[in-house]
Design an enzyme around this catalytic site. Structure first.
Site, short mmCIF file in Angstrom:
data_model
loop_
_atom_site.label_atom_id
_atom_site.label_comp_id
_atom_site.label_asym_id
_atom_site.label_seq_id
_atom_site.Cartn_x
_atom_site.Cartn_y
_atom_site.Cartn_z
N PHE A 58 -5.41 -4.11 9.56
CA PHE A 58 -6.48 -3.18 9.19
C PHE A 58 -6.55 -2.02 10.17
O PHE A 58 -5.99 -2.06 11.27
CB PHE A 58 -7.82 -3.90 9.15
CG PHE A 58 -8.32 -4.36 10.50
CD1 PHE A 58 -9.05 -3.51 11.32
CD2 PHE A 58 -8.04 -5.64 10.97
CE1 PHE A 58 -9.50 -3.92 12.57
CE2 PHE A 58 -8.49 -6.07 12.21
CZ PHE A 58 -9.22 -5.20 13.02
N GLY A 94 0.80 -1.22 0.00
CA GLY A 94 0.00 0.00 0.00
C GLY A 94 0.83 1.27 0.00
O GLY A 94 2.06 1.24 -0.19
N CYS A 142 -3.91 6.40 1.20
CA CYS A 142 -3.84 5.22 0.33
C CYS A 142 -3.82 5.58 -1.15
O CYS A 142 -4.22 4.79 -2.00
CB CYS A 142 -4.98 4.24 0.63
SG CYS A 142 -4.94 3.61 2.32
N ALA A 188 -9.16 0.98 6.44
CA ALA A 188 -8.01 0.74 5.57
C ALA A 188 -7.44 -0.65 5.81
O ALA A 188 -7.55 -1.20 6.91
CB ALA A 188 -6.93 1.80 5.81
#
Length: 220
Positions: free
Chosen positions: A159, A76, A176, A145
């Site tokens: 998460f 990410g 992100c 997220a």
């Protein structure tokens, strides 16, 4: 520390330093791989900070507040963590659960959505986007997220769900890498759920999540 569906479950008090979290995750993942420790779900809150994933673009970091920036090692881009946000770190042995990373990520999304649903928040995954979303039209925003890493088939990171963080802090990054949508929280949606209620919802949906990633084999 308790055990839920055969996995250790720990909720950290107060705020956890990010460096300490990274060190503990790496240590525990290595112990799981060596067979000297069991799987772990670790729920924490962090002080205000940004983390950079492996795809982070420096152009997406503004950081006018001067928060610490940590290289996370997960997948990410840039993500914010801070008080009022529940962060879940998952150290699970995919070697014993089928080695299906896509199934793991899909199940993780489903777990977050189901937990939010228990609190009255209609959340969803959007094709082509990262994270968990809620709302429609101009009110559409990101509420959760995901950023994971798999090392020798043991998962790290996990998460984040926005319960009641200071949403202005997200202005220090392009969260992100998605600039066209905002970020929201349960509090911003008018939901008065407390962190304990969110944790309980995650706990209640956890066995279903585990079932989707595969039961552990006995001999692996």
């Amino acid at each position: 520390m308790r055990t839920i569906a055969g996995v250790e479950w720990e909720v950290a008090p107060g705020l956890t330093a990010y460096e300490a979290a990274l060190a503990r995750m790496e240590e525990r993942a290595a112990a799981i791989r060596a067979g000297t420790a069991g799987e772990l779900v670790w729920l924490v809150e962090h002080p205000p900070l940004f983390t950079a994933g492996t795809s982070a673009d420096p152009a997406e970091l503004f950081n006018p507040m001067g928060f610490p920036v940590h290289v996370a090692g997960r997948g990410g881009r840039y993500t914010y963590h801070g008080p009022g946000q529940r962060v879940g770190y998952l150290m699970l042995d995919l070697d014993r659960r089928g080695r299906d990373v896509r199934a793991f990520v899909a199940a993780l999304e489903g777990w977050m959505i189901a937990a939010l649903g228990r609190l009255g928040v209609a959340a969803r995954q959007e094709p082509g986007r990262i994270g968990i979303w809620t709302g429609e039209g101009s009110a559409e925003a990101k509420i959760g997220a995901i950023g994971v890493r798999v090392k020798k088939w043991v998962t790290l990171h996990g998460f984040a769900i926005n319960l009641s963080p200071d949403l202005s802090h997200f202005g220090g990054i392009v969260p992100c890498g998605i600039a066209d949508f905002g970020v929201t929280s349960l509090q911003a949606l008018g939901n008065r759920a407390k962190m304990k209620a969110l944790d309980e919802a995650l706990e209640q949906e956890f066995p279903e999540f585990l079932g989707k990633i595969g039961l552990p084999s006995k001999g692996a």
